[in-house]
Design a protein around this motif. Sequence first.
Motif, PDB file in Angstrom:
ATOM      1  N   GLN A 354       0.816  -1.206   0.000  1.00  0.00           N
ATOM      2  CA  GLN A 354       0.000   0.000   0.000  1.00  0.00           C
ATOM      3  C   GLN A 354       0.852   1.259   0.000  1.00  0.00           C
ATOM      4  N   THR A 355       1.950   1.268   0.746  1.00  0.00           N
ATOM      5  CA  THR A 355       2.801   2.457   0.760  1.00  0.00           C
ATOM      6  C   THR A 355       3.421   2.683  -0.610  1.00  0.00           C
ATOM      7  N   GLY A 356       3.894   1.617  -1.234  1.00  0.00           N
ATOM      8  CA  GLY A 356       4.427   1.727  -2.584  1.00  0.00           C
ATOM      9  C   GLY A 356       3.382   2.247  -3.556  1.00  0.00           C
ATOM     10  N   GLU A 357       2.141   1.796  -3.400  1.00  0.00           N
ATOM     11  CA  GLU A 357       1.045   2.252  -4.255  1.00  0.00           C
ATOM     12  C   GLU A 357       0.746   3.726  -4.004  1.00  0.00           C
ATOM     13  N   ASP A 358       0.771   4.127  -2.734  1.00  0.00           N
ATOM     14  CA  ASP A 358       0.505   5.528  -2.397  1.00  0.00           C
ATOM     15  C   ASP A 358       1.562   6.458  -2.994  1.00  0.00           C
ATOM     16  N   ILE A 359       2.821   6.030  -2.995  1.00  0.00           N
ATOM     17  CA  ILE A 359       3.900   6.828  -3.575  1.00  0.00           C
ATOM     18  C   ILE A 359       3.642   7.052  -5.067  1.00  0.00           C
ATOM     19  N   PHE A 360       3.158   6.003  -5.736  1.00  0.00           N
ATOM     20  CA  PHE A 360       2.866   6.109  -7.169  1.00  0.00           C
ATOM     21  C   PHE A 360       1.669   7.023  -7.414  1.00  0.00           C
ATOM     22  N   ILE A 361       0.654   6.937  -6.553  1.00  0.00           N
ATOM     23  CA  ILE A 361      -0.532   7.788  -6.683  1.00  0.00           C
ATOM     24  C   ILE A 361      -0.163   9.260  -6.505  1.00  0.00           C
ATOM     25  N   ILE A 362       0.761   9.540  -5.577  1.00  0.00           N
ATOM     26  CA  ILE A 362       1.196  10.917  -5.352  1.00  0.00           C
ATOM     27  C   ILE A 362       1.921  11.457  -6.587  1.00  0.00           C
ATOM     28  N   ASP A 363       2.645  10.576  -7.302  1.00  0.00           N
ATOM     29  CA  ASP A 363       3.265  11.012  -8.558  1.00  0.00           C
ATOM     30  C   ASP A 363       2.210  11.459  -9.562  1.00  0.00           C
ATOM     31  N   LYS A 364       1.089  10.753  -9.590  1.00  0.00           N
ATOM     32  CA  LYS A 364      -0.007  11.146 -10.492  1.00  0.00           C
ATOM     33  C   LYS A 364      -0.567  12.510 -10.076  1.00  0.00           C
ATOM     34  N   LYS A 365      -0.728  12.728  -8.785  1.00  0.00           N
ATOM     35  CA  LYS A 365      -1.200  14.024  -8.288  1.00  0.00           C
ATOM     36  C   LYS A 365      -0.228  15.142  -8.678  1.00  0.00           C
ATOM     37  N   ALA A 366       1.077  14.849  -8.539  1.00  0.00           N
ATOM     38  CA  ALA A 366       2.091  15.843  -8.886  1.00  0.00           C
ATOM     39  C   ALA A 366       2.034  16.179 -10.366  1.00  0.00           C
TER      40      ALA A 366
END
Length: 388
Positions: A354-366
């Motif tokens: 989940q943490t790895g997934e959250d890091i990727f999701i934040i890249d999409k937000k950025a």
Amino acid sequence: MRKCGIICEYDPFHNGHKYHLEKIKQATGADIVCVMSGDFTQRALPALFDKWLRSEAALKCGADVVIELPVVYSTAPAEVFAFGAIKILSQIEGLKYFSCGVETDDTDALKKIANLQSDEPPKMREYLRALLKQGLSYPNCLAEATAAFLSDLSDKNSAFKYDKEYILGILSSPNNVLAIEYLKAVARLRLDVEPIFIRRTDAGYKSKELIPPYASATAIRVILQSDADYSAFVPFDYGKPKLDVGLYESVLRLSLLQKHILFAEGMEKKLKKAAEKYADLSQIIEAVKSKRYTYSRINRLIFSTMLDIDGKFLKYSGDFLFRVLGIRPSFKSNLSDLGKNAVIKLTDKPYINQTGEDIFIIDKKASDLYAVITHSSSTRFCNRLRII
């Protein structure tokens, strides 16, 4: 094939970066793997030019592959920035070297400082605790404690001569500090790689000196903001930046007004009041900054609030996904060397945790945020791998 990792921002890519790539290729004959900040840099500011353009410039000037450093790491303090980048390089098959620019010829001192800060002997911890009690920022306290300890050690050992001012001079350079953090991350991850330090060709990271063909990224950014000609300092004409700084600052102010401010350590009310009172971001930051909470630290805190980057990410040491932005055609057959966490196609993106997934999701937000502040299409996150 042997590989050399380079950790970079290329904001923007200039002649000094081209020189660095050429020197590394000559020295090692290795494939060059660049781990590059995406659309937001270590100062927690948007890059003047987008990551796709900057990665293309690197590939045309000697890089063999460009990987995006996730924004959780690219906008973090030096220690976390370095760890995230070295963590990516640790997964590259055939990695034999890593290289970075420095502002000293005394690379032995960089290694000694890295070893000392990694070991953190009891006496140095005492110095550090005492300094932190004075309300200074952690980076400044660490530099002072390191210099004081090494100075004391020099007084007791005639074969080991470093005075305090000399060490503080080394630690006053952001590039030297990052080089030390890279060495600490390499030791932490137990990598068997050889560091290659390249002395900067300009007058330094913060220099605004303009002597063709080399100038710092800082100097070039100043030229770009004034609409002057910068062609003597870069290998390509990038045109004018599309970045709307005013819009970016307004979005950040809105996040302060509407969102819960993350890990502000009691500064939440002050920041919200400042955001209510002032329209200008620099005024908001000036209103709350102190010896302990520097301008850069507060700027990162505001940016983290905007993208929901909380403290758990700064402590995370596990695996995460990373985008491959571009490659040279000759590297196509070596893509598997980048490891299982490299994302070549979004449709093939694996799941780690989940943490790895959250890091990727934040890249999409950025990516969405950068699209807004550059008046670009929000589909840019889905751009395909560039083969240059």
